[in-house]
Design a protein around this motif. Structure first.
Motif, mmCIF file in Angstrom:
data_model
loop_
_atom_site.group_PDB
_atom_site.id
_atom_site.type_symbol
_atom_site.label_atom_id
_atom_site.label_comp_id
_atom_site.label_asym_id
_atom_site.label_seq_id
_atom_site.Cartn_x
_atom_site.Cartn_y
_atom_site.Cartn_z
ATOM 1 N N SER A 113 44.201 48.847 42.675
ATOM 2 C CA SER A 113 42.988 48.312 42.047
ATOM 3 C C SER A 113 41.749 48.447 42.930
ATOM 4 N N HIS A 114 41.937 48.644 44.222
ATOM 5 C CA HIS A 114 40.793 48.803 45.119
ATOM 6 C C HIS A 114 40.635 50.230 45.642
ATOM 7 N N SER A 115 41.420 51.142 45.129
ATOM 8 C CA SER A 115 41.316 52.531 45.589
ATOM 9 C C SER A 115 40.074 53.175 44.992
ATOM 10 N N SER A 116 39.554 54.141 45.732
ATOM 11 C CA SER A 116 38.322 54.800 45.280
ATOM 12 C C SER A 116 38.476 56.306 45.182
ATOM 13 N N GLY A 117 39.695 56.796 45.318
ATOM 14 C CA GLY A 117 39.908 58.232 45.280
ATOM 15 C C GLY A 117 39.723 58.901 46.630
ATOM 16 N N LYS A 118 39.327 58.115 47.626
ATOM 17 C CA LYS A 118 39.199 58.640 48.979
ATOM 18 C C LYS A 118 40.542 58.536 49.666
ATOM 19 N N LYS A 139 41.779 48.618 36.095
ATOM 20 C CA LYS A 139 41.528 49.805 36.922
ATOM 21 C C LYS A 139 41.919 51.082 36.183
ATOM 22 N N GLU A 165 45.378 60.817 42.543
ATOM 23 C CA GLU A 165 44.000 60.598 42.983
ATOM 24 C C GLU A 165 43.922 59.859 44.317
ATOM 25 N N ASN A 166 45.033 59.283 44.732
ATOM 26 C CA ASN A 166 45.083 58.581 46.019
ATOM 27 C C ASN A 166 45.893 59.349 47.061
#
Length: 173
Positions: A63-68, A147, A166-167
């Motif tokens: 839920s806190h991932s940003s794709g980075k 998310k 994506e992660n």
């Protein structure tokens, strides 16, 4: 006996996984509104989701991932979740067949590869899903569905991509 101690007793019973998977599947279907004829697309997604929602850390990472690029501990957390989901697919299918036989879910074959599922909530005991025992899992699936939009209707590949690929976790359905 408290709800938490009841849950802990479930977790240490022989065959524990099926009890926990059963409750998790029912909570997921109910929380995502997959009841009364609205189907959850492709049961295989449930194998991954049951693992994710049972662990607050995994829910937090997703839920806190940003794709980075993730830090190594978060990456390992997602990799473990993905591996567990792959292993669990056949167990979830067996469980769904038992739940269908008991009248708690309805299964519908979409094609050779996909079986969709909906909750037959009227056949569950009264207040079955209103228990506080699985409040954490219920909250976790709600966080995850914020998310990953349209979680119930996504294809398996799209869900795996949004949560894992994506992660940085390489995934194959």
């Amino acid at each position: 006996m408290s709800d938490i101690s009841t849950k802990k007793r479930l977790m240490y019973l022989s065959g524990e996984d099926f009890y926990l998977y059963c409750y998790s599947v029912l909570v997921i279907l109910d929380s995502l509104g997959c009841r009364d004829g609205k189907f959850f697309r492709d049961y295989k997604k449930l194998a991954f989701l049951t693992d994710i929602i049972s662990d607050d850390k995994t829910v937090y990472v997703v839920s806190h991932s940003s794709g980075k690029k993730l830090n190594p501990k978060d990456y390992e957390c997602l990799l473990d979740s993905y591996s567990n989901g792959l292993i669990r697919r056949s167990e979830i299918l067996k469980l769904l067949f038992v739940l269908e036989k008991r009248g708690y879910v309805i299964l519908k074959r979409r094609n050779i590869q996909e079986i969709d599922v909906t909750l037959a909530k009227d056949n569950l005991p009264d207040d079955f899903l209103n228990s506080n025992v699985f409040e954490s899992e219920s909250q976790n699936i709600k966080k995850l569905s914020k998310k990953v939009i349209r979680l119930a209707s996504l294809t398996l590949d799209t869900m795996l991509s949004k949560i894992y690929v994506e992660n940085g976790v390489r995934a194959w359905g």
